[in-house]
Design a protein around this motif. Structure first.
Motif, PDB file in Angstrom:
ATOM      1  N   ASN A  19      14.516  12.707 -28.659  1.00  0.00           N
ATOM      2  CA  ASN A  19      15.014  11.332 -28.665  1.00  0.00           C
ATOM      3  C   ASN A  19      15.384  10.973 -30.097  1.00  0.00           C
ATOM      4  O   ASN A  19      14.538  11.042 -30.997  1.00  0.00           O
ATOM      5  CB  ASN A  19      13.959  10.364 -28.140  1.00  0.00           C
ATOM      6  CG  ASN A  19      13.698  10.574 -26.674  1.00  0.00           C
ATOM      7  OD1 ASN A  19      14.622  10.603 -25.875  1.00  0.00           O
ATOM      8  ND2 ASN A  19      12.438  10.742 -26.303  1.00  0.00           N
ATOM      9  N   TYR A  44      19.956   7.187 -28.896  1.00  0.00           N
ATOM     10  CA  TYR A  44      19.843   5.746 -28.703  1.00  0.00           C
ATOM     11  C   TYR A  44      20.655   5.082 -29.802  1.00  0.00           C
ATOM     12  O   TYR A  44      20.236   5.040 -30.955  1.00  0.00           O
ATOM     13  CB  TYR A  44      18.380   5.300 -28.770  1.00  0.00           C
ATOM     14  CG  TYR A  44      17.572   5.815 -27.612  1.00  0.00           C
ATOM     15  CD1 TYR A  44      17.389   5.035 -26.483  1.00  0.00           C
ATOM     16  CD2 TYR A  44      17.017   7.094 -27.638  1.00  0.00           C
ATOM     17  CE1 TYR A  44      16.656   5.502 -25.402  1.00  0.00           C
ATOM     18  CE2 TYR A  44      16.289   7.567 -26.560  1.00  0.00           C
ATOM     19  CZ  TYR A  44      16.114   6.769 -25.449  1.00  0.00           C
ATOM     20  OH  TYR A  44      15.399   7.244 -24.382  1.00  0.00           O
ATOM     21  N   GLU A  64      21.923   0.248 -27.179  1.00  0.00           N
ATOM     22  CA  GLU A  64      20.989  -0.872 -27.182  1.00  0.00           C
ATOM     23  C   GLU A  64      21.382  -1.891 -28.237  1.00  0.00           C
ATOM     24  O   GLU A  64      21.769  -1.520 -29.347  1.00  0.00           O
ATOM     25  CB  GLU A  64      19.569  -0.379 -27.481  1.00  0.00           C
ATOM     26  CG  GLU A  64      19.052   0.640 -26.484  1.00  0.00           C
ATOM     27  CD  GLU A  64      17.733   1.255 -26.884  1.00  0.00           C
ATOM     28  OE1 GLU A  64      17.395   1.245 -28.089  1.00  0.00           O
ATOM     29  OE2 GLU A  64      17.029   1.744 -25.995  1.00  0.00           O
ATOM     30  N   ARG A  72      10.608  -6.199 -32.725  1.00  0.00           N
ATOM     31  CA  ARG A  72      10.337  -4.770 -32.526  1.00  0.00           C
ATOM     32  C   ARG A  72      11.667  -4.055 -32.382  1.00  0.00           C
ATOM     33  O   ARG A  72      12.646  -4.629 -31.924  1.00  0.00           O
ATOM     34  CB  ARG A  72       9.522  -4.540 -31.261  1.00  0.00           C
ATOM     35  CG  ARG A  72       8.179  -5.202 -31.284  1.00  0.00           C
ATOM     36  CD  ARG A  72       7.363  -4.900 -30.065  1.00  0.00           C
ATOM     37  NE  ARG A  72       8.120  -4.894 -28.818  1.00  0.00           N
ATOM     38  CZ  ARG A  72       7.593  -4.739 -27.639  1.00  0.00           C
ATOM     39  NH1 ARG A  72       6.317  -4.571 -27.530  1.00  0.00           N
ATOM     40  NH2 ARG A  72       8.327  -4.743 -26.561  1.00  0.00           N
ATOM     41  N   ASN A  74      12.072  -1.385 -30.433  1.00  0.00           N
ATOM     42  CA  ASN A  74      12.079  -0.637 -29.194  1.00  0.00           C
ATOM     43  C   ASN A  74      11.173  -1.330 -28.193  1.00  0.00           C
ATOM     44  O   ASN A  74      10.210  -1.983 -28.569  1.00  0.00           O
ATOM     45  CB  ASN A  74      11.566   0.781 -29.465  1.00  0.00           C
ATOM     46  CG  ASN A  74      11.835   1.710 -28.336  1.00  0.00           C
ATOM     47  OD1 ASN A  74      12.485   1.361 -27.364  1.00  0.00           O
ATOM     48  ND2 ASN A  74      11.333   2.910 -28.446  1.00  0.00           N
ATOM     49  N   LEU A  75      11.454  -1.151 -26.915  1.00  0.00           N
ATOM     50  CA  LEU A  75      10.577  -1.710 -25.894  1.00  0.00           C
ATOM     51  C   LEU A  75       9.311  -0.879 -25.740  1.00  0.00           C
ATOM     52  O   LEU A  75       8.280  -1.367 -25.308  1.00  0.00           O
ATOM     53  CB  LEU A  75      11.315  -1.785 -24.553  1.00  0.00           C
ATOM     54  CG  LEU A  75      12.509  -2.720 -24.519  1.00  0.00           C
ATOM     55  CD1 LEU A  75      13.215  -2.634 -23.163  1.00  0.00           C
ATOM     56  CD2 LEU A  75      12.095  -4.149 -24.800  1.00  0.00           C
ATOM     57  N   HIS A  76       9.384   0.395 -26.071  1.00  0.00           N
ATOM     58  CA  HIS A  76       8.236   1.295 -25.991  1.00  0.00           C
ATOM     59  C   HIS A  76       7.537   1.305 -27.344  1.00  0.00           C
ATOM     60  O   HIS A  76       8.125   0.995 -28.359  1.00  0.00           O
ATOM     61  CB  HIS A  76       8.690   2.713 -25.655  1.00  0.00           C
ATOM     62  CG  HIS A  76       9.640   2.761 -24.504  1.00  0.00           C
ATOM     63  ND1 HIS A  76       9.229   2.617 -23.204  1.00  0.00           N
ATOM     64  CD2 HIS A  76      10.984   2.910 -24.461  1.00  0.00           C
ATOM     65  CE1 HIS A  76      10.275   2.685 -22.401  1.00  0.00           C
ATOM     66  NE2 HIS A  76      11.360   2.871 -23.139  1.00  0.00           N
ATOM     67  N   SER A  77       6.296   1.723 -27.371  1.00  0.00           N
ATOM     68  CA  SER A  77       5.616   1.762 -28.657  1.00  0.00           C
ATOM     69  C   SER A  77       6.111   2.938 -29.503  1.00  0.00           C
ATOM     70  O   SER A  77       6.419   2.767 -30.666  1.00  0.00           O
ATOM     71  CB  SER A  77       4.106   1.824 -28.469  1.00  0.00           C
ATOM     72  OG  SER A  77       3.769   2.966 -27.716  1.00  0.00           O
ATOM     73  N   LEU A  79       8.861   6.356 -29.353  1.00  0.00           N
ATOM     74  CA  LEU A  79       9.885   6.998 -28.554  1.00  0.00           C
ATOM     75  C   LEU A  79      10.664   8.059 -29.316  1.00  0.00           C
ATOM     76  O   LEU A  79      10.974   9.107 -28.784  1.00  0.00           O
ATOM     77  CB  LEU A  79      10.866   5.948 -28.013  1.00  0.00           C
ATOM     78  CG  LEU A  79      12.051   6.473 -27.209  1.00  0.00           C
ATOM     79  CD1 LEU A  79      11.575   7.176 -25.935  1.00  0.00           C
ATOM     80  CD2 LEU A  79      13.001   5.352 -26.843  1.00  0.00           C
ATOM     81  N   TYR A  80      10.969   7.817 -30.585  1.00  0.00           N
ATOM     82  CA  TYR A  80      11.936   8.645 -31.296  1.00  0.00           C
ATOM     83  C   TYR A  80      11.312   9.813 -32.044  1.00  0.00           C
ATOM     84  O   TYR A  80      10.301   9.672 -32.723  1.00  0.00           O
ATOM     85  CB  TYR A  80      12.730   7.793 -32.288  1.00  0.00           C
ATOM     86  CG  TYR A  80      13.313   6.563 -31.660  1.00  0.00           C
ATOM     87  CD1 TYR A  80      14.201   6.667 -30.593  1.00  0.00           C
ATOM     88  CD2 TYR A  80      12.953   5.298 -32.088  1.00  0.00           C
ATOM     89  CE1 TYR A  80      14.727   5.532 -29.992  1.00  0.00           C
ATOM     90  CE2 TYR A  80      13.477   4.168 -31.500  1.00  0.00           C
ATOM     91  CZ  TYR A  80      14.359   4.295 -30.456  1.00  0.00           C
ATOM     92  OH  TYR A  80      14.872   3.175 -29.855  1.00  0.00           O
ATOM     93  N   VAL A 104       7.737   2.972 -33.989  1.00  0.00           N
ATOM     94  CA  VAL A 104       8.482   3.513 -32.847  1.00  0.00           C
ATOM     95  C   VAL A 104       8.813   4.996 -32.978  1.00  0.00           C
ATOM     96  O   VAL A 104       9.358   5.586 -32.050  1.00  0.00           O
ATOM     97  CB  VAL A 104       9.776   2.700 -32.576  1.00  0.00           C
ATOM     98  CG1 VAL A 104       9.430   1.271 -32.211  1.00  0.00           C
ATOM     99  CG2 VAL A 104      10.741   2.760 -33.731  1.00  0.00           C
ATOM    100  N   LYS A 106       7.702   8.877 -33.068  1.00  0.00           N
ATOM    101  CA  LYS A 106       6.603   9.708 -32.568  1.00  0.00           C
ATOM    102  C   LYS A 106       5.837  10.329 -33.728  1.00  0.00           C
ATOM    103  O   LYS A 106       6.363  10.486 -34.829  1.00  0.00           O
ATOM    104  CB  LYS A 106       7.149  10.839 -31.689  1.00  0.00           C
ATOM    105  CG  LYS A 106       7.710  10.384 -30.372  1.00  0.00           C
ATOM    106  CD  LYS A 106       8.215  11.593 -29.596  1.00  0.00           C
ATOM    107  CE  LYS A 106       8.831  11.205 -28.278  1.00  0.00           C
ATOM    108  NZ  LYS A 106       9.372  12.379 -27.566  1.00  0.00           N
TER     109      LYS A 106
END
Length: 158
Positions: A19, A44, A64, A72, A74-77, A79-80, A104, A106
């Protein structure tokens, strides 16, 4: 000096399913899209334009809405695996940007900042204070320095 963005892609391993986030102000979108499709990685695109070019979206490209002032990124904590900030951030609070990207990316993921006209030593210090490690100036591209930083697992949250 990096002559074209494809030289920078050599730092990304050839693993399908990665990602990658791209905040693009230098019109590098087409190169990143082509690279990600070839690797079967998801790109993204963080789009400043309110209209959002959803016509680019497919299996490997997600568009996006983006603003550096967002609470923030990203919507996820997390991801990248890789985040590329390829736009002029000279007038923006780099410490807040670094903290938001730290949240955000990884564990063991990378942040690449394209920095113009800033004191690189201060940028390195700031990234280290934000818990990034292995902070390095890679090279320059289009009169812009590229600074890489890695997030390591087990480090404290910012």
């Amino acid at each position: 000096m990096i002559k074209n963005i494809k030289e920078l892609f050599s730092v990304i391993p050839n693993y399908p399913g990665l990602n990658i986030a791209l905040v693009d102000g230098f019109d590098l979108r087409d190169e990143f899209i082509s690279f990600c499709k070839g690797q079967e990685a998801t790109l993204y695109l963080k789009d400043f334009d309110k209209s959002l070019d959803k016509g680019l979206e497919d299996e490997f490209v997600k568009v996006e809405k983006f603003d550096f002032n967002d609470k923030r990124y990203n919507l996820h904590s997390v991801l990248y695996d890789f985040a590329f900030v390829c736009c002029d951030i000279n007038e923006l609070p780099l410490d807040e940007i670094a903290k938001k990207f730290y949240r955000v990316i990884k564990n063991a993921g990378y942040l690449y900042l394209f920095i113009k006209d800033k004191d690189i030593q201060n940028v390195i210090k700031l990234l280290e204070e934000t818990n990034f490690v292995s902070v390095n100036v890679i090279d320059s591209f289009k009169d812009t320095n590229i600074v890489s930083a890695q997030k390591m697992h087990g480090w404290m949250k910012v």
